[in-house]
Design a protein around this motif. Sequence first.
Motif, PDB file in Angstrom:
ATOM      1  N   ILE A  15       0.846  -1.198  -0.105  1.00 36.38           N
ATOM      2  CA  ILE A  15       0.136   0.088  -0.087  1.00 36.38           C
ATOM      3  C   ILE A  15       0.866   1.222   0.085  1.00 36.38           C
ATOM      4  O   ILE A  15       0.746   2.146  -0.717  1.00 36.38           O
ATOM      5  CB  ILE A  15      -1.166   0.057   1.364  1.00 36.38           C
ATOM      6  N   GLY A  16       1.984   1.037   0.798  1.00 38.46           N
ATOM      7  CA  GLY A  16       2.737   2.490   0.938  1.00 38.46           C
ATOM      8  C   GLY A  16       3.322   2.728  -0.495  1.00 38.46           C
ATOM      9  O   GLY A  16       3.646   3.844  -0.739  1.00 38.46           O
ATOM     10  N   ASP A  17       3.863   1.742  -0.964  1.00 42.89           N
ATOM     11  CA  ASP A  17       4.240   1.893  -2.349  1.00 42.89           C
ATOM     12  C   ASP A  17       3.395   2.346  -3.366  1.00 42.89           C
ATOM     13  O   ASP A  17       3.812   3.383  -4.283  1.00 42.89           O
ATOM     14  CB  ASP A  17       5.049   0.494  -2.834  1.00 42.89           C
ATOM     15  N   VAL A  37      -5.348   6.973 -18.688  1.00 36.40           N
ATOM     16  CA  VAL A  37      -4.449   6.461 -17.571  1.00 36.40           C
ATOM     17  C   VAL A  37      -5.014   5.567 -16.618  1.00 36.40           C
ATOM     18  O   VAL A  37      -6.065   5.895 -15.797  1.00 36.40           O
ATOM     19  CB  VAL A  37      -3.572   7.789 -17.018  1.00 36.40           C
ATOM     20  N   ASP A  38      -4.694   4.283 -16.706  1.00 44.97           N
ATOM     21  CA  ASP A  38      -5.196   3.129 -15.796  1.00 44.97           C
ATOM     22  C   ASP A  38      -3.931   2.707 -15.079  1.00 44.97           C
ATOM     23  O   ASP A  38      -2.799   2.914 -15.248  1.00 44.97           O
ATOM     24  CB  ASP A  38      -5.868   1.980 -16.482  1.00 44.97           C
ATOM     25  N   VAL A  39      -4.453   2.134 -13.735  1.00 49.04           N
ATOM     26  CA  VAL A  39      -3.311   1.546 -12.945  1.00 49.04           C
ATOM     27  C   VAL A  39      -3.536   0.208 -12.478  1.00 49.04           C
ATOM     28  O   VAL A  39      -4.813  -0.238 -12.055  1.00 49.04           O
ATOM     29  CB  VAL A  39      -3.321   2.386 -11.433  1.00 49.04           C
ATOM     30  N   LEU A  40      -2.704  -0.807 -12.657  1.00 46.49           N
ATOM     31  CA  LEU A  40      -2.616  -2.133 -12.238  1.00 46.49           C
ATOM     32  C   LEU A  40      -2.030  -2.353 -11.104  1.00 46.49           C
ATOM     33  O   LEU A  40      -0.802  -1.957 -10.982  1.00 46.49           O
ATOM     34  CB  LEU A  40      -2.405  -2.958 -13.480  1.00 46.49           C
ATOM     35  N   GLY A  41      -2.549  -3.028 -10.107  1.00 45.78           N
ATOM     36  CA  GLY A  41      -1.883  -3.341  -8.764  1.00 45.78           C
ATOM     37  C   GLY A  41      -2.557  -4.595  -8.196  1.00 45.78           C
ATOM     38  O   GLY A  41      -3.525  -5.198  -8.443  1.00 45.78           O
ATOM     39  N   PHE A  42      -2.140  -5.123  -6.839  1.00 47.63           N
ATOM     40  CA  PHE A  42      -2.766  -6.373  -6.377  1.00 47.63           C
ATOM     41  C   PHE A  42      -3.908  -5.819  -5.481  1.00 47.63           C
ATOM     42  O   PHE A  42      -4.147  -4.809  -5.010  1.00 47.63           O
ATOM     43  CB  PHE A  42      -1.451  -6.534  -5.345  1.00 47.63           C
ATOM     44  N   ALA A  43      -4.847  -6.977  -5.423  1.00 43.72           N
ATOM     45  CA  ALA A  43      -6.203  -6.584  -4.810  1.00 43.72           C
ATOM     46  C   ALA A  43      -6.005  -6.076  -3.510  1.00 43.72           C
ATOM     47  O   ALA A  43      -4.919  -6.931  -2.865  1.00 43.72           O
ATOM     48  CB  ALA A  43      -6.862  -7.971  -5.060  1.00 43.72           C
ATOM     49  N   GLY A  44      -6.406  -5.292  -3.029  1.00 45.04           N
ATOM     50  CA  GLY A  44      -6.443  -4.881  -1.528  1.00 45.04           C
ATOM     51  C   GLY A  44      -5.436  -3.812  -1.132  1.00 45.04           C
ATOM     52  O   GLY A  44      -5.068  -3.302  -0.207  1.00 45.04           O
ATOM     53  N   THR A  45      -4.402  -3.473  -2.440  1.00 40.55           N
ATOM     54  CA  THR A  45      -3.335  -2.358  -2.152  1.00 40.55           C
ATOM     55  C   THR A  45      -3.791  -1.075  -2.725  1.00 40.55           C
ATOM     56  O   THR A  45      -3.093  -0.317  -2.550  1.00 40.55           O
ATOM     57  CB  THR A  45      -2.134  -2.898  -2.841  1.00 40.55           C
ATOM     58  N   LEU A  46      -4.924  -1.083  -3.624  1.00 36.88           N
ATOM     59  CA  LEU A  46      -4.972   0.308  -4.221  1.00 36.88           C
ATOM     60  C   LEU A  46      -6.140   1.435  -3.725  1.00 36.88           C
ATOM     61  O   LEU A  46      -6.464   2.237  -4.287  1.00 36.88           O
ATOM     62  CB  LEU A  46      -5.629   0.014  -5.749  1.00 36.88           C
ATOM     63  N   MET A  47      -6.415   1.114  -2.416  1.00 35.85           N
ATOM     64  CA  MET A  47      -7.226   2.058  -1.636  1.00 35.85           C
ATOM     65  C   MET A  47      -6.742   3.363  -1.851  1.00 35.85           C
ATOM     66  O   MET A  47      -7.407   4.481  -1.788  1.00 35.85           O
ATOM     67  CB  MET A  47      -7.405   1.491  -0.137  1.00 35.85           C
ATOM     68  N   ARG A 132      18.433   5.843  -4.617  1.00 36.49           N
ATOM     69  CA  ARG A 132      17.625   6.576  -5.272  1.00 36.49           C
ATOM     70  C   ARG A 132      16.012   6.413  -4.496  1.00 36.49           C
ATOM     71  O   ARG A 132      15.674   5.362  -4.241  1.00 36.49           O
ATOM     72  CB  ARG A 132      17.526   5.920  -6.718  1.00 36.49           C
ATOM     73  N   HIS A 133      15.537   7.714  -4.126  1.00 32.62           N
ATOM     74  CA  HIS A 133      14.315   7.618  -3.612  1.00 32.62           C
ATOM     75  C   HIS A 133      13.177   6.834  -4.635  1.00 32.62           C
ATOM     76  O   HIS A 133      13.210   7.259  -5.763  1.00 32.62           O
ATOM     77  CB  HIS A 133      13.932   9.022  -3.281  1.00 32.62           C
ATOM     78  N   ALA A 134      12.192   6.053  -3.713  1.00 26.83           N
ATOM     79  CA  ALA A 134      11.162   5.572  -4.612  1.00 26.83           C
ATOM     80  C   ALA A 134      10.468   6.341  -5.307  1.00 26.83           C
ATOM     81  O   ALA A 134       9.796   6.000  -6.651  1.00 26.83           O
ATOM     82  CB  ALA A 134      10.478   4.609  -3.587  1.00 26.83           C
ATOM     83  N   VAL A 135      10.083   7.639  -4.959  1.00 26.43           N
ATOM     84  CA  VAL A 135       9.265   8.301  -5.593  1.00 26.43           C
ATOM     85  C   VAL A 135      10.089   8.835  -7.010  1.00 26.43           C
ATOM     86  O   VAL A 135       9.503   8.945  -7.928  1.00 26.43           O
ATOM     87  CB  VAL A 135       8.911   9.715  -4.663  1.00 26.43           C
TER      88      VAL A 135
END
Length: 374
Positions: A15-17, A37-47, A132-135
């Motif tokens: 979630i933090g990532d 623009v769409d986003v794909l991620g794991f179920a339960g992490t895109l809140m 290197r910062h994740a952002v």
Amino acid sequence: MPEPRSVLVIVTQQIGDVLLTTPLIQAARERWPGARVDVLGFAGTLMPLRGNPAIDELIEVTRERGWSPRWALLKRLWRRYDLALVTQSGDRAQIYGWVAARERSSLVPPAGSGRAWKLAITRHPLVGARDRHAVLEKLMLLSPWVALDTLSVSLTPPPRAPLPAEFAGLRRSPSVVVHVPSMWRYKQWPVEHYRVVIEALLCEGVQVWLTGAGNDNDRGLTRGLLELGAAPDLIDVVGRLDFGQLSELLAGVDAYLGPDTSITHLAAAVGTPSVTLFGPTPPTEWGPWPREHGAASPWLRRGPEPARIQRSGTARAPIVLMQGPSRADRDCMPCGKAGCDDHRDSRSECLERLAPEAVLAELRALLARARSEA
């Protein structure tokens, strides 16, 4: 390549990532305002992305191993997008990108057995790098199209939502949100240290809100602290608020205290004055990102001696990052490992040696500043 009419951001992480990906999503939307623009991620992490105006659709995928549960999704994704921005170097994220888009800008590993094929399928590879910062790493996927040094970078918090009725009228000043739990033990500041801080705050008339997820880990870590007080002085909202409600809570308190976790990033996104506690994790890569910061890392790998305290953010939204001393037998902080024994259930001596009295002093300073501004 021609200007993309559809972009897929792939963020199969925690979630933090996911929250740290919002500057990339916003920059893509501003660069291509007419694109999908769409986003794909794991179920339960895109809140954290729900309600984000820069996103057209959120696509959830299962964490299960094996591809058989994913065939229907892969068929639906096949070449649906002009461009994929792949924010992880892992195999599954890379394959999703290859299936979904004609062109890809992808994070690839600096070494390893999978490096060759990942480079081969990527038009714009970005090689992962230490400190290197994740952002910034995610934003750099747009380097072929966007001059990053011109950007003012902020995380986008989820839209604020009203607190549940039982908590709506309780918030007062001075008040602090304290997030005790960490997902992994090696990031956990000792609960007894939190006890010292919370007890002192309550004695000084500061209202304390305890946050956390509704799982057994978070409830177990906070349960013993509930004996320190009762509402409206000590308020337990562990597992009772969604991300929109957490945004609302954080926006209305005077300060925040927490470890290296998703709620700490949310507090920074909202602009809550914060004290955050780091142990073995390098803040150069994972420190909370201040609002409206330039495209350069806001943190050093280790704060200046002897206090190891760093400060960033703005006058209205300061962030204090604190690190504890290294192990007694070596100068190792931050080691970048999963604690002293390098596994998720390991202790971290640097966090254990971070004194609660020092943390309390920084919180008091933030509260004093809030009082003077009021």
